[in-house]
Design a protein around this motif. Sequence first.
Motif, PDB file in Angstrom:
ATOM      1  N   GLU A  77       0.887  -1.096   0.114  1.00  0.00           N
ATOM      2  CA  GLU A  77       0.074   0.055   0.182  1.00  0.00           C
ATOM      3  C   GLU A  77       0.660   1.338   0.057  1.00  0.00           C
ATOM      4  OE1 GLU A  77      -3.365   1.454  -0.792  1.00  0.00           O
ATOM      5  OE2 GLU A  77      -3.425  -0.629  -0.439  1.00  0.00           O
ATOM      6  N   LYS A  80       1.901   2.661  -3.219  1.00  0.00           N
ATOM      7  CA  LYS A  80       0.849   3.223  -4.231  1.00  0.00           C
ATOM      8  C   LYS A  80       1.041   4.795  -3.901  1.00  0.00           C
ATOM      9  CE  LYS A  80      -2.051  -0.769  -4.101  1.00  0.00           C
ATOM     10  NZ  LYS A  80      -3.312  -1.334  -3.563  1.00  0.00           N
ATOM     11  N   VAL A  87       0.300  10.460   2.902  1.00  0.00           N
ATOM     12  CA  VAL A  87      -1.065  10.144   3.432  1.00  0.00           C
ATOM     13  C   VAL A  87      -0.730  10.029   5.141  1.00  0.00           C
ATOM     14  CG1 VAL A  87      -1.588   8.959   1.572  1.00  0.00           C
ATOM     15  CG2 VAL A  87      -0.551   7.796   3.375  1.00  0.00           C
ATOM     16  N   GLU A  91      -5.525   7.281   7.212  1.00  0.00           N
ATOM     17  CA  GLU A  91      -5.864   7.110   5.723  1.00  0.00           C
ATOM     18  C   GLU A  91      -5.389   5.734   5.364  1.00  0.00           C
ATOM     19  OE1 GLU A  91      -5.589  10.953   3.175  1.00  0.00           O
ATOM     20  OE2 GLU A  91      -4.023  11.052   4.480  1.00  0.00           O
ATOM     21  N   LEU A  92      -4.128   5.552   5.589  1.00  0.00           N
ATOM     22  CA  LEU A  92      -3.454   4.306   5.503  1.00  0.00           C
ATOM     23  C   LEU A  92      -4.178   3.011   5.862  1.00  0.00           C
ATOM     24  CD1 LEU A  92      -1.036   3.069   3.437  1.00  0.00           C
ATOM     25  CD2 LEU A  92       0.307   3.130   5.739  1.00  0.00           C
ATOM     26  N   SER A  93      -4.556   3.333   7.049  1.00  0.00           N
ATOM     27  CA  SER A  93      -5.509   2.079   7.790  1.00  0.00           C
ATOM     28  C   SER A  93      -6.706   2.066   7.175  1.00  0.00           C
ATOM     29  CB  SER A  93      -5.573   2.301   9.099  1.00  0.00           C
ATOM     30  OG  SER A  93      -4.188   2.528  10.008  1.00  0.00           O
ATOM     31  N   LYS A  94      -7.408   3.006   6.819  1.00  0.00           N
ATOM     32  CA  LYS A  94      -8.596   2.843   6.300  1.00  0.00           C
ATOM     33  C   LYS A  94      -8.556   2.118   4.601  1.00  0.00           C
ATOM     34  CE  LYS A  94     -10.783   7.188   7.998  1.00  0.00           C
ATOM     35  NZ  LYS A  94     -11.229   8.328   7.948  1.00  0.00           N
ATOM     36  N   LYS A  95      -7.480   2.825   3.953  1.00  0.00           N
ATOM     37  CA  LYS A  95      -7.080   1.780   2.594  1.00  0.00           C
ATOM     38  C   LYS A  95      -6.907   0.329   2.792  1.00  0.00           C
ATOM     39  CE  LYS A  95      -5.225   5.864   0.452  1.00  0.00           C
ATOM     40  NZ  LYS A  95      -4.225   6.493  -0.305  1.00  0.00           N
ATOM     41  N   LEU A  96      -6.441   0.052   3.886  1.00  0.00           N
ATOM     42  CA  LEU A  96      -6.137  -1.514   4.338  1.00  0.00           C
ATOM     43  C   LEU A  96      -7.228  -2.148   4.875  1.00  0.00           C
ATOM     44  CD1 LEU A  96      -2.495  -1.039   5.779  1.00  0.00           C
ATOM     45  CD2 LEU A  96      -3.019  -2.217   3.540  1.00  0.00           C
ATOM     46  N   GLY A  97      -8.511  -1.493   5.076  1.00  0.00           N
ATOM     47  CA  GLY A  97      -9.486  -1.984   5.585  1.00  0.00           C
ATOM     48  C   GLY A  97      -9.829  -2.019   7.140  1.00  0.00           C
TER      49      GLY A  97
END
Length: 156
Positions: A77, A80, A87, A91-97
Amino acid sequence: MEIVYINTPLGIAKISGDNDGVSAISIEDEGFISNVIPSVLLDAVQQLTDYFEGKRENFDLVINPSGTDFQKKVWQELEKIPFGKTVSYLELSKKLGDVKAIRAVASANGKNPLWIVIPCHRVIGSDGSLTGYAGGLHRKKWLLEHEKPSSQQSLF
């Protein structure tokens, strides 16, 4: 495993790898510079040199970092995050779900074995602050400034 040490504006970079790819890049305050560059590390040396000279924004290397499945997912991630952008850990945690995994994401970010190539320096605090960085906050600040788009200067 082959190793080479190169000079960078931020210290001595140690690059390790073999025919399976680059496995680690770290930064050290002092050390020696290698006289010979192993052939399996030539691309890594050239691409890092190009990055520091402002000629490269993305890396095109075969990488082979060691880590847990979760760490590798975080590092993928991180790759990207575009050059010149940042970020937050949230935000990174959100992108990882998983928003609740913010501490685990931060921990994986801190264990990134491929300095600059996997751009963990592009992750900042939710308030925009420069939070922890294994290479030192002075290096993180330098890297983010280096990647900042240059502003158009007036001719008059």
